[in-house]
Design a protein around this motif. Structure first.
Motif, PDB file in Angstrom:
ATOM      1  N   ASP A  96       1.172  14.399  -2.532  1.00  0.00           N
ATOM      2  CA  ASP A  96       0.032  15.150  -3.099  1.00  0.00           C
ATOM      3  C   ASP A  96      -1.192  15.033  -2.201  1.00  0.00           C
ATOM      4  O   ASP A  96      -1.866  16.025  -1.921  1.00  0.00           O
ATOM      5  N   GLY A 127       0.800  -1.232   0.000  1.00  0.00           N
ATOM      6  CA  GLY A 127       0.000   0.000   0.000  1.00  0.00           C
ATOM      7  C   GLY A 127       0.828   1.274   0.000  1.00  0.00           C
ATOM      8  O   GLY A 127       0.291   2.382  -0.089  1.00  0.00           O
ATOM      9  N   SER A 128       2.156   1.120   0.072  1.00  0.00           N
ATOM     10  CA  SER A 128       2.993   2.318   0.156  1.00  0.00           C
ATOM     11  C   SER A 128       3.179   3.008  -1.208  1.00  0.00           C
ATOM     12  O   SER A 128       3.648   4.136  -1.271  1.00  0.00           O
ATOM     13  N   GLY A 129       2.827   2.317  -2.279  1.00  0.00           N
ATOM     14  CA  GLY A 129       2.947   2.934  -3.606  1.00  0.00           C
ATOM     15  C   GLY A 129       4.070   2.363  -4.457  1.00  0.00           C
ATOM     16  O   GLY A 129       4.516   2.999  -5.407  1.00  0.00           O
ATOM     17  N   LYS A 130       4.512   1.137  -4.131  1.00  0.00           N
ATOM     18  CA  LYS A 130       5.596   0.500  -4.916  1.00  0.00           C
ATOM     19  C   LYS A 130       5.170   0.268  -6.360  1.00  0.00           C
ATOM     20  O   LYS A 130       5.878   0.641  -7.286  1.00  0.00           O
ATOM     21  N   SER A 131       4.003  -0.364  -6.514  1.00  0.00           N
ATOM     22  CA  SER A 131       3.556  -0.685  -7.880  1.00  0.00           C
ATOM     23  C   SER A 131       3.354   0.596  -8.679  1.00  0.00           C
ATOM     24  O   SER A 131       3.696   0.645  -9.864  1.00  0.00           O
ATOM     25  N   SER A 132       2.811   1.607  -8.035  1.00  0.00           N
ATOM     26  CA  SER A 132       2.586   2.877  -8.745  1.00  0.00           C
ATOM     27  C   SER A 132       3.914   3.496  -9.170  1.00  0.00           C
ATOM     28  O   SER A 132       4.027   4.040 -10.263  1.00  0.00           O
ATOM     29  N   ASN A 143       3.399   9.844  -7.092  1.00  0.00           N
ATOM     30  CA  ASN A 143       3.453   8.987  -8.285  1.00  0.00           C
ATOM     31  C   ASN A 143       2.541   9.494  -9.387  1.00  0.00           C
ATOM     32  O   ASN A 143       2.624   9.042 -10.513  1.00  0.00           O
ATOM     33  N   TYR A 144       1.673  10.433  -9.020  1.00  0.00           N
ATOM     34  CA  TYR A 144       0.745  10.983 -10.015  1.00  0.00           C
ATOM     35  C   TYR A 144       1.275  12.241 -10.680  1.00  0.00           C
ATOM     36  O   TYR A 144       0.695  12.737 -11.625  1.00  0.00           O
ATOM     37  N   VAL A 181      -2.032  -1.987  -9.307  1.00  0.00           N
ATOM     38  CA  VAL A 181      -2.043  -0.956  -8.272  1.00  0.00           C
ATOM     39  C   VAL A 181      -3.245  -1.130  -7.363  1.00  0.00           C
ATOM     40  O   VAL A 181      -4.330  -1.462  -7.823  1.00  0.00           O
ATOM     41  N   GLY A 182      -3.014  -0.927  -6.086  1.00  0.00           N
ATOM     42  CA  GLY A 182      -4.119  -0.948  -5.124  1.00  0.00           C
ATOM     43  C   GLY A 182      -4.600  -2.344  -4.781  1.00  0.00           C
ATOM     44  O   GLY A 182      -5.629  -2.528  -4.156  1.00  0.00           O
ATOM     45  N   LYS A 222       3.013   9.807  -2.054  1.00  0.00           N
ATOM     46  CA  LYS A 222       1.679  10.350  -1.762  1.00  0.00           C
ATOM     47  C   LYS A 222       1.686  11.738  -1.123  1.00  0.00           C
ATOM     48  O   LYS A 222       0.757  12.085  -0.389  1.00  0.00           O
TER      49      LYS A 222
HETATM   50  P1  GDP Z   1       1.904  -1.117  -3.285  1.00  0.00           P
HETATM   51  O1  GDP Z   1       1.007  -2.018  -2.518  1.00  0.00           O
HETATM   52  O2  GDP Z   1       3.077  -0.695  -2.481  1.00  0.00           O
HETATM   53  O3  GDP Z   1       2.296  -1.695  -4.592  1.00  0.00           O
HETATM   54  O4  GDP Z   1       1.068   0.222  -3.555  1.00  0.00           O
HETATM   55  P2  GDP Z   1       0.220   0.642  -4.839  1.00  0.00           P
HETATM   56  O5  GDP Z   1       1.084   1.195  -5.871  1.00  0.00           O
HETATM   57  O6  GDP Z   1      -0.669  -0.491  -5.190  1.00  0.00           O
HETATM   58  O7  GDP Z   1      -0.609   1.856  -4.242  1.00  0.00           O
HETATM   59  C1  GDP Z   1      -1.527   1.701  -3.176  1.00  0.00           C
HETATM   60  C2  GDP Z   1      -2.589   2.802  -3.313  1.00  0.00           C
HETATM   61  O8  GDP Z   1      -2.011   4.069  -3.171  1.00  0.00           O
HETATM   62  C3  GDP Z   1      -3.276   2.794  -4.657  1.00  0.00           C
HETATM   63  O9  GDP Z   1      -4.634   3.090  -4.480  1.00  0.00           O
HETATM   64  C4  GDP Z   1      -2.583   3.929  -5.415  1.00  0.00           C
HETATM   65  O10 GDP Z   1      -3.414   4.491  -6.363  1.00  0.00           O
HETATM   66  C5  GDP Z   1      -2.250   4.901  -4.297  1.00  0.00           C
HETATM   67  N1  GDP Z   1      -1.055   5.686  -4.564  1.00  0.00           N
HETATM   68  C6  GDP Z   1       0.174   5.228  -4.888  1.00  0.00           C
HETATM   69  N2  GDP Z   1       1.057   6.231  -5.015  1.00  0.00           N
HETATM   70  C7  GDP Z   1       0.383   7.375  -4.778  1.00  0.00           C
HETATM   71  C8  GDP Z   1       0.750   8.763  -4.758  1.00  0.00           C
HETATM   72  O11 GDP Z   1       1.885   9.170  -4.973  1.00  0.00           O
HETATM   73  N3  GDP Z   1      -0.243   9.653  -4.450  1.00  0.00           N
HETATM   74  C9  GDP Z   1      -1.521   9.258  -4.180  1.00  0.00           C
HETATM   75  N4  GDP Z   1      -2.419  10.195  -3.900  1.00  0.00           N
HETATM   76  N5  GDP Z   1      -1.879   7.958  -4.172  1.00  0.00           N
HETATM   77  C10 GDP Z   1      -0.970   7.028  -4.478  1.00  0.00           C
END
Ligand code: GDP
Ligand code: MG
Length: 424
Positions: A197, A90-95, A243-244, A113-114, A195
């Motif tokens: 933003d 959930g930390s944003g790795k995939s994004s 990431n956006y 993602v997510g 995140k």
């Molecule tokens: P992972 O579990 O570490 O791979 O995380 P994901 O990339 O799946 O992201 C988890 C959630 O956080 C998703 O709903 C993404 O859309 C959201 N997310 C990821 N990066 C960002 C960011 O930089 N800003 C915002 N607002 N949301 C983000």
């Protein structure tokens, strides 16, 4: 003056100082002069390789110079880059991986993602344009199957060039310990706070009266850094990103830092993989590609005598078309990107194209020819690098066009970027 005569006059003028075949005494200084333009951290060949090429040229050993350059180019082309991205679910790795691969969030091979990770497996994602660049989505440290005591072994730490440790809140003790272990293994790590933003948005919503963007970012940074007090790791640099929105916050600084710390021969591939998010990023990609063309041109041209200008074979033309398409693709000025951008901005694609030059590079009006364009490119190259030409540094003719294509495409990429921003 007939065009043919004009060509001859121009060429003899350009090369009036050209020494004969044996006299290549000035080649090393030309080479050094060119590569001296670049700071060490932006060069795509190591200082050692630079010196080795210089030495061969100085000795007049062109065969050897050619072979050193060929080897260097082979190393650059094949340099593998493995990037580990770790952090909690959930930390944003995939994004982040998708952002670095510039793949849209849906469809194809984009990292999901997510999605709550349940299986906790290591996944790898090849860069769509740079096959040697692989991003590795690692489970966070401390998850049941990836415990701290054997985390690095389990993820096979040796294969990565560096680690990106991602958090959307604060860095945990396990992650700080991981960074220490990575350093002991003589690898680099980077702390990335995602995140920001949404943090800014929330803060603005909660305190609309005294919201201060700069201040909020500073608070996030301090909050992150506080976790490192007493960890005897020193105060690391923490990159705040969204990431956006890659052109904002610290993402561009993160890219610069990664490039600087990479081995010289890996820089070119990494730069090729980079999204065209800022003018500075476009410029870096341009500089790297220019060095690459120079090396290729030197390799092929070190034996060339005065170039025969005017006639280009069908093979030359085919090769050039391919190179132009390659640069357009690289800088996001290809048809697909233009169509996508036009759709996004709700304008006809033709309207967008009119602002650019590269789509029309190989379209000639009645009296124009590719040979004529080549002459113009030679003139342009000569005025930019006059001293070099006069010392007998000349390339196989197609390279002059390649330089011109690269210039034009990179300029177009900047025009597109400005266009995209003006729409925001
Ligand atoms: P992972 O579990 O570490 O791979 O995380 P994901 O990339 O799946 O992201 C988890 C959630 O956080 C998703 O709903 C993404 O859309 C959201 N997310 C990821 N990066 C960002 C960011 O930089 N800003 C915002 N607002 N949301 C983000
Ligand atoms: Mg994920």
């Amino acid at each position: 003056m007939s065009p043919q005569l004009h060509n001859t006059v121009l060429i003899s003028h350009l090369f009036s100082n050209t020494p004969n075949d044996e006299d290549n005494g000035n080649l090393p200084s030309s080479f050094t002069e060119y590569f001296r333009n670049y700071k060490a951290e932006t060069k795509i060949i190591s200082e050692e390789t630079t010196r080795s090429i210089e030495l061969c040229l100085k000795k007049g050993d062109l065969q050897r110079a050619k072979s050193v350059i060929s080897d260097a180019l082979r190393v650059i082309d094949n340099a593998p880059i493995n990037i580990a991205v770790t952090g909690e679910s959930g930390s944003g790795k995939s994004s982040l991986i998708n952002a670095l691969r510039k793949v849209k969030h849906s469809g194809g091979s984009a990292a999901e993602v997510g999605v709550i990770e349940t299986t906790m497996k290591i996944k790898s994602y090849e860069h769509p344009k740079v096959k040697n660049l692989i991003l590795w989505d690692l489970p966070g440290i401390g998850t049941p199957k990836f415990q701290p005591h054997n985390y690095l072994e389990k993820v096979e730490f040796k294969k990565y060039d560096f680690f990106i440790i991602v958090s959307s809140t604060r860095f945990k003790q396990h992650e700080i310990d991981l960074a220490k272990a990575i350093r002991i293994m003589k690898k680099n790590y980077y702390f990335v706070r995602t995140k920001v933003d949404s943090d800014l948005q929330n803060e603005e919503k909660c305190h609309p009266q005294n919201f201060d963007r700069k201040n909020t970012l500073k608070q996030i940074r301090n909050y992150c850094l506080n976790n490192f007090t007493g960890s005897n790791i020193g105060e690391p640099e923490v990159f705040l990103i969204s990431n956006y929105d890659l052109s904002d916050y610290d993402f561009p600084v993160l890219m610069d830092t990664l490039i600087k710390n990479l081995l010289a021969e890996k820089r070119h591939n990494f730069l090729l993989s980079m999204p065209n998010i800022t003018e500075a990023a476009i410029q870096k990609k341009y500089n790297s590609t220019k060095q690459y063309i120079w090396l290729n041109a030197l390799k092929d041209g070190v034996f060339a005598t005065v170039p025969v200008v005017g006639i280009l074979s069908d093979m030359d033309i085919e090769k050039l078309k391919k190179r132009l398409n390659f640069y357009q693709d690289l800088f996001g000025v290809d048809d697909e990107s233009l169509t996508f951008m036009a759709k996004d901005a709700q304008v006809p694609v033709g309207q967008l194209k009119k602002k650019l030059k590269s789509p029309y590079l190989l379209e000639f009006k009645k009296e124009e020819t590719l040979g004529g364009l080549l002459l113009k490119c030679l003139e342009k190259f000569a005025s930019a690098n006059g001293g070099l030409l006069a010392t007998g540094l000349y390339f196989t003719k197609t390279y002059y066009l390649e330089f011109h294509f690269l210039d034009t495409v990179a300029e177009d990429a900047k025009v597109l970027l400005r266009e995209a921003y003006s729409k925001k």
